[in-house]
Design a protein around this motif. Structure first.
Motif, PDB file in Angstrom:
ATOM      1  N   HIS A 289      17.808   1.029  -3.699  1.00  0.00           N
ATOM      2  CA  HIS A 289      18.268   1.518  -2.398  1.00  0.00           C
ATOM      3  C   HIS A 289      18.085   3.037  -2.308  1.00  0.00           C
ATOM      4  CE1 HIS A 289      20.792   1.960   1.140  1.00  0.00           C
ATOM      5  NE2 HIS A 289      21.575   2.793   0.470  1.00  0.00           N
ATOM      6  N   ARG A 290      18.489   3.731  -3.365  1.00  0.00           N
ATOM      7  CA  ARG A 290      18.386   5.200  -3.359  1.00  0.00           C
ATOM      8  C   ARG A 290      16.918   5.636  -3.266  1.00  0.00           C
ATOM      9  NH1 ARG A 290      19.869   8.455  -8.624  1.00  0.00           N
ATOM     10  NH2 ARG A 290      17.659   8.120  -8.943  1.00  0.00           N
ATOM     11  N   GLU A 291      16.067   4.957  -4.009  1.00  0.00           N
ATOM     12  CA  GLU A 291      14.643   5.303  -3.999  1.00  0.00           C
ATOM     13  C   GLU A 291      14.037   5.096  -2.614  1.00  0.00           C
ATOM     14  OE1 GLU A 291      12.358   6.601  -6.434  1.00  0.00           O
ATOM     15  OE2 GLU A 291      14.387   7.239  -6.935  1.00  0.00           O
ATOM     16  N   LEU A 292      14.404   3.985  -1.956  1.00  0.00           N
ATOM     17  CA  LEU A 292      13.826   3.712  -0.639  1.00  0.00           C
ATOM     18  C   LEU A 292      14.354   4.695   0.399  1.00  0.00           C
ATOM     19  CD1 LEU A 292      13.750  -0.192  -0.297  1.00  0.00           C
ATOM     20  CD2 LEU A 292      12.095   1.328  -1.328  1.00  0.00           C
ATOM     21  N   GLU A 293      15.616   5.111   0.219  1.00  0.00           N
ATOM     22  CA  GLU A 293      16.213   6.039   1.187  1.00  0.00           C
ATOM     23  C   GLU A 293      15.592   7.419   1.097  1.00  0.00           C
ATOM     24  OE1 GLU A 293      20.789   5.595   2.584  1.00  0.00           O
ATOM     25  OE2 GLU A 293      20.412   6.421   0.622  1.00  0.00           O
ATOM     26  N   SER A 294      15.178   7.790  -0.104  1.00  0.00           N
ATOM     27  CA  SER A 294      14.769   9.181  -0.294  1.00  0.00           C
ATOM     28  C   SER A 294      13.257   9.376  -0.206  1.00  0.00           C
ATOM     29  CB  SER A 294      15.287   9.676  -1.650  1.00  0.00           C
ATOM     30  OG  SER A 294      14.760   8.849  -2.663  1.00  0.00           O
ATOM     31  N   GLY A 295      12.579   8.467   0.474  1.00  0.00           N
ATOM     32  CA  GLY A 295      11.138   8.655   0.666  1.00  0.00           C
ATOM     33  C   GLY A 295      10.349   7.670  -0.153  1.00  0.00           C
ATOM     34  N   PRO A 296       9.056   7.933  -0.379  1.00  0.00           N
ATOM     35  CA  PRO A 296       8.244   6.981  -1.151  1.00  0.00           C
ATOM     36  C   PRO A 296       8.866   6.779  -2.534  1.00  0.00           C
ATOM     37  CG  PRO A 296       6.880   8.699  -0.182  1.00  0.00           C
ATOM     38  CD  PRO A 296       8.309   9.100   0.057  1.00  0.00           C
ATOM     39  N   PRO A 297       9.137   5.517  -2.905  1.00  0.00           N
ATOM     40  CA  PRO A 297       9.832   5.286  -4.180  1.00  0.00           C
ATOM     41  C   PRO A 297       8.952   5.539  -5.392  1.00  0.00           C
ATOM     42  CG  PRO A 297       9.244   3.207  -3.130  1.00  0.00           C
ATOM     43  CD  PRO A 297       8.827   4.283  -2.189  1.00  0.00           C
ATOM     44  N   GLU A 298       9.604   5.913  -6.489  1.00  0.00           N
ATOM     45  CA  GLU A 298       8.898   6.092  -7.747  1.00  0.00           C
ATOM     46  C   GLU A 298       8.800   4.711  -8.417  1.00  0.00           C
ATOM     47  OE1 GLU A 298       7.245   8.291  -9.777  1.00  0.00           O
ATOM     48  OE2 GLU A 298       7.192   6.464 -10.972  1.00  0.00           O
ATOM     49  N   PRO A 299       7.594   4.130  -8.511  1.00  0.00           N
ATOM     50  CA  PRO A 299       7.475   2.758  -9.042  1.00  0.00           C
ATOM     51  C   PRO A 299       8.131   2.580 -10.402  1.00  0.00           C
ATOM     52  CG  PRO A 299       5.383   3.496  -8.134  1.00  0.00           C
ATOM     53  CD  PRO A 299       6.297   4.689  -8.108  1.00  0.00           C
ATOM     54  N   ALA A 325      19.164  -7.257  -1.124  1.00  0.00           N
ATOM     55  CA  ALA A 325      18.142  -8.257  -1.454  1.00  0.00           C
ATOM     56  C   ALA A 325      16.871  -7.990  -0.654  1.00  0.00           C
ATOM     57  CB  ALA A 325      18.665  -9.659  -1.184  1.00  0.00           C
ATOM     58  N   GLY A 326      17.037  -7.638   0.625  1.00  0.00           N
ATOM     59  CA  GLY A 326      15.877  -7.329   1.469  1.00  0.00           C
ATOM     60  C   GLY A 326      15.143  -6.102   0.943  1.00  0.00           C
ATOM     61  N   GLU A 327      15.912  -5.104   0.506  1.00  0.00           N
ATOM     62  CA  GLU A 327      15.295  -3.871   0.004  1.00  0.00           C
ATOM     63  C   GLU A 327      14.544  -4.132  -1.301  1.00  0.00           C
ATOM     64  OE1 GLU A 327      18.261  -0.810  -0.112  1.00  0.00           O
ATOM     65  OE2 GLU A 327      18.147  -0.539   2.053  1.00  0.00           O
ATOM     66  N   VAL A 328      15.128  -4.968  -2.153  1.00  0.00           N
ATOM     67  CA  VAL A 328      14.448  -5.270  -3.429  1.00  0.00           C
ATOM     68  C   VAL A 328      13.145  -6.007  -3.145  1.00  0.00           C
ATOM     69  CG1 VAL A 328      14.632  -6.607  -5.573  1.00  0.00           C
ATOM     70  CG2 VAL A 328      16.563  -5.241  -4.803  1.00  0.00           C
ATOM     71  N   ARG A 329      13.190  -6.919  -2.162  1.00  0.00           N
ATOM     72  CA  ARG A 329      11.965  -7.660  -1.821  1.00  0.00           C
ATOM     73  C   ARG A 329      10.877  -6.696  -1.341  1.00  0.00           C
ATOM     74  NH1 ARG A 329      13.972 -11.025   1.758  1.00  0.00           N
ATOM     75  NH2 ARG A 329      13.245  -9.818   3.516  1.00  0.00           N
ATOM     76  N   ARG A 330      11.294  -5.748  -0.495  1.00  0.00           N
ATOM     77  CA  ARG A 330      10.313  -4.767   0.013  1.00  0.00           C
ATOM     78  C   ARG A 330       9.785  -3.901  -1.123  1.00  0.00           C
ATOM     79  NH1 ARG A 330      14.110  -2.089   3.789  1.00  0.00           N
ATOM     80  NH2 ARG A 330      12.586  -0.427   3.973  1.00  0.00           N
ATOM     81  N   ALA A 331      10.678  -3.527  -2.023  1.00  0.00           N
ATOM     82  CA  ALA A 331      10.261  -2.685  -3.147  1.00  0.00           C
ATOM     83  C   ALA A 331       9.268  -3.436  -4.040  1.00  0.00           C
ATOM     84  CB  ALA A 331      11.481  -2.259  -3.951  1.00  0.00           C
ATOM     85  N   ALA A 332       9.511  -4.754  -4.207  1.00  0.00           N
ATOM     86  CA  ALA A 332       8.617  -5.546  -5.058  1.00  0.00           C
ATOM     87  C   ALA A 332       7.223  -5.574  -4.439  1.00  0.00           C
ATOM     88  CB  ALA A 332       9.161  -6.955  -5.223  1.00  0.00           C
ATOM     89  N   LEU A 333       7.183  -5.709  -3.117  1.00  0.00           N
ATOM     90  CA  LEU A 333       5.879  -5.731  -2.439  1.00  0.00           C
ATOM     91  C   LEU A 333       5.172  -4.386  -2.620  1.00  0.00           C
ATOM     92  CD1 LEU A 333       6.865  -7.594   0.840  1.00  0.00           C
ATOM     93  CD2 LEU A 333       5.357  -8.434  -0.959  1.00  0.00           C
ATOM     94  N   LYS A 335       5.622  -2.265  -5.074  1.00  0.00           N
ATOM     95  CA  LYS A 335       5.226  -2.083  -6.480  1.00  0.00           C
ATOM     96  C   LYS A 335       3.951  -2.863  -6.774  1.00  0.00           C
ATOM     97  CE  LYS A 335       7.227  -1.529 -10.994  1.00  0.00           C
ATOM     98  NZ  LYS A 335       8.319  -1.849 -11.908  1.00  0.00           N
ATOM     99  N   GLU A 336       3.853  -4.029  -6.133  1.00  0.00           N
ATOM    100  CA  GLU A 336       2.626  -4.805  -6.310  1.00  0.00           C
ATOM    101  C   GLU A 336       1.431  -4.061  -5.736  1.00  0.00           C
ATOM    102  OE1 GLU A 336       2.923  -8.565  -4.366  1.00  0.00           O
ATOM    103  OE2 GLU A 336       4.450  -9.262  -5.771  1.00  0.00           O
ATOM    104  N   GLY A 337       1.743  -3.047  -4.871  1.00  0.00           N
ATOM    105  CA  GLY A 337       0.676  -2.263  -4.280  1.00  0.00           C
ATOM    106  C   GLY A 337       0.105  -2.886  -3.030  1.00  0.00           C
ATOM    107  N   GLY A 338       0.765  -3.952  -2.542  1.00  0.00           N
ATOM    108  CA  GLY A 338       0.239  -4.670  -1.384  1.00  0.00           C
ATOM    109  C   GLY A 338       0.569  -4.004  -0.070  1.00  0.00           C
ATOM    110  N   ARG A 339       1.833  -3.639   0.137  1.00  0.00           N
ATOM    111  CA  ARG A 339       2.245  -3.173   1.456  1.00  0.00           C
ATOM    112  C   ARG A 339       3.099  -1.908   1.345  1.00  0.00           C
ATOM    113  NH1 ARG A 339       4.485  -8.913   3.582  1.00  0.00           N
ATOM    114  NH2 ARG A 339       2.900 -10.116   2.553  1.00  0.00           N
ATOM    115  N   SER A 340       3.294  -1.242   2.476  1.00  0.00           N
ATOM    116  CA  SER A 340       4.142  -0.048   2.456  1.00  0.00           C
ATOM    117  C   SER A 340       5.583  -0.438   2.775  1.00  0.00           C
ATOM    118  CB  SER A 340       3.662   0.959   3.492  1.00  0.00           C
ATOM    119  OG  SER A 340       3.757   0.364   4.755  1.00  0.00           O
ATOM    120  N   VAL A 341       6.538   0.368   2.341  1.00  0.00           N
ATOM    121  CA  VAL A 341       7.960   0.087   2.571  1.00  0.00           C
ATOM    122  C   VAL A 341       8.368   0.486   3.967  1.00  0.00           C
ATOM    123  CG1 VAL A 341      10.277   0.660   1.815  1.00  0.00           C
ATOM    124  CG2 VAL A 341       8.480   0.406   0.147  1.00  0.00           C
TER     125      VAL A 341
END
Ligand code: SF4
Ligand code: SF4
Length: 341
Positions: A289-299, A325-333, A335-341
């Motif tokens: 959550h903190r990573e997504l809030e503060s800009g592009p997350p550090e993988p 749960a929604g944020e973790v799902r977005r983060a997983a996507l 990290k996979e490099g598929g989509r942007s958050v």
């Protein structure tokens, strides 16, 4: 790292006392025709053919039972457990099916195990009290209590696999339907659905024809027409529906009808750590959550997000109402490099 999930309050005694109500199919629905039952000793091919002829699908995800059993055979499943518990505060359908026809569930489980080559079977009941009920009814099958911490299916499989079993779960409804198909040539045209919530005057478990519109089912259950919120699925993982013409499907296991939509207010994270403790696979949701809030997350800080099983335990325990749960799902996507958050 293993977490402990979330404890669910599951006092379903009242709803279970009432058994399963049979709802008549709408007049426009065709009368289902039977097919020849399996004659003699069933073998894996005949069992799979009966599952296909009956059109049985798993109530967990709607997958055709024949395909599921074939895939379990390919995975060399050694233990098949009947999932006779409902990992949810409202749903009680799986438990009700076991209470109504434990012999049928045990028979269908044994047939399914035969079809996929599993040597062992186990009835996974909701609680120790349910296990005692089974033994009082002299059901000749091994049984275990799944417990009331969600995701209970994950914890059960984890503990069985730790003891060296290649274990898999099959729903109680699919087991009972397989017994009906093999022994009686009965097609699978019904689902057991729990209808609950404060806008329903007759809450309970209902046996409903697949394809019946939700509106008709809710009318039978005395749902208030002014209800503002209808959710299909479990309380933790369900989704709200606006179109009540939507049909009941094999995996429609619970419908919750509320007078008002639940309040969804989100506050700042208070770093209580409950989400981390709850996660069964070692994700640190507050960090995500903190990573997504503060800009592009550090993988590198998105530990284990790819292992998330979508159980929503983190969101359920969060006192700040964050959709972790929604944020973790977005983060997983991401990290996979598929989509942007
Ligand atoms: S939804 Fe994912 S991150 Fe949240 S508790 Fe379940 S497994 Fe962990
Ligand atoms: S449960 Fe919610 S408030 Fe507590 S640490 Fe996790 S995100 Fe923050």
């Amino acid at each position: 790292m293993a977490g402990r999930g979330v404890k669910l309050e599951q006092d379903k005694k009242e709803i279970l006392k009432r058994g399963i109500h049979e709802l008549p199919a709408p007049e426009s629905f065709a009368v289902p025709s039977r097919f020849p039952p399996v004659k003699g000793e069933p073998d894996p091919k005949r069992i799979l053919r009966a599952a296909e002829a009956a059109g049985i699908r798993s109530e967990t995800d709607g997958v055709p039972l024949r395909d599921l059993l074939r895939s379990l055979a390919e995975q060399k499943t050694t233990l098949l457990a009947a999932r006779c518990f409902d990992d949810d505060p409202f749903a009680a359908g799986e438990q009700a099916v076991l209470r109504e026809s434990p012999e049928k569930v045990a028979d269908g489980l044994a047939l399914a195990a035969q079809a996929c080559g599993a040597e062992e079977t186990l009835i996974a009941a909701a609680s120790r009290a349910e296990v005692r009920l089974l033994s009082a009814r002299k059901i000749p099958a091994a049984a275990v209590a799944a417990g009331n911490r969600s995701p209970a299916d994950f914890f059960l499989l984890q503990s069985l696999r730790r003891s060296g079993k290649n274990a898999a779960l099959l729903g109680a409804q699919a087991c009972a339907a397989l017994s009906d198909a093999v022994r009686e040539g009965k097609p699978a045209v019904e689902a057991v659905v729990t209808v609950a919530g404060n806008a329903v005057s007759k809450p309970g478990n209902y046996r409903v024809r697949i394809g019946m519109p939700l509106s008709l089912l809710l009318e039978f259950c005395g749902a208030d027409r002014r209800a503002q919120f209808v959710s299909v699925g479990t309380a933790l993982g369900g989704h709200s529906v606006l179109n009540l013409n939507m049909p009941v499907g094999f995996s429609t296991r619970c419908i919750t009808v509320l007078k008002k939509p639940p309040l969804r207010r989100e506050f700042a994270c208070v770093r209580c750590g409950r989400c981390t403790t709850a996660c069964p696979v070692g994700v640190v949701p507050w960090l995500v959550h903190r990573e997504l809030e503060s800009g592009p997350p550090e993988p590198l800080l998105l530990f284990h997000v790819g292992e998330c099983i979508g159980c929503r335990a983190c969101s359920a325990v969060c006192p700040s109402g964050i959709d972790l749960a929604g944020e973790v799902r977005r983060a997983a996507l991401t990290k996979e490099g598929g989509r942007s958050v």
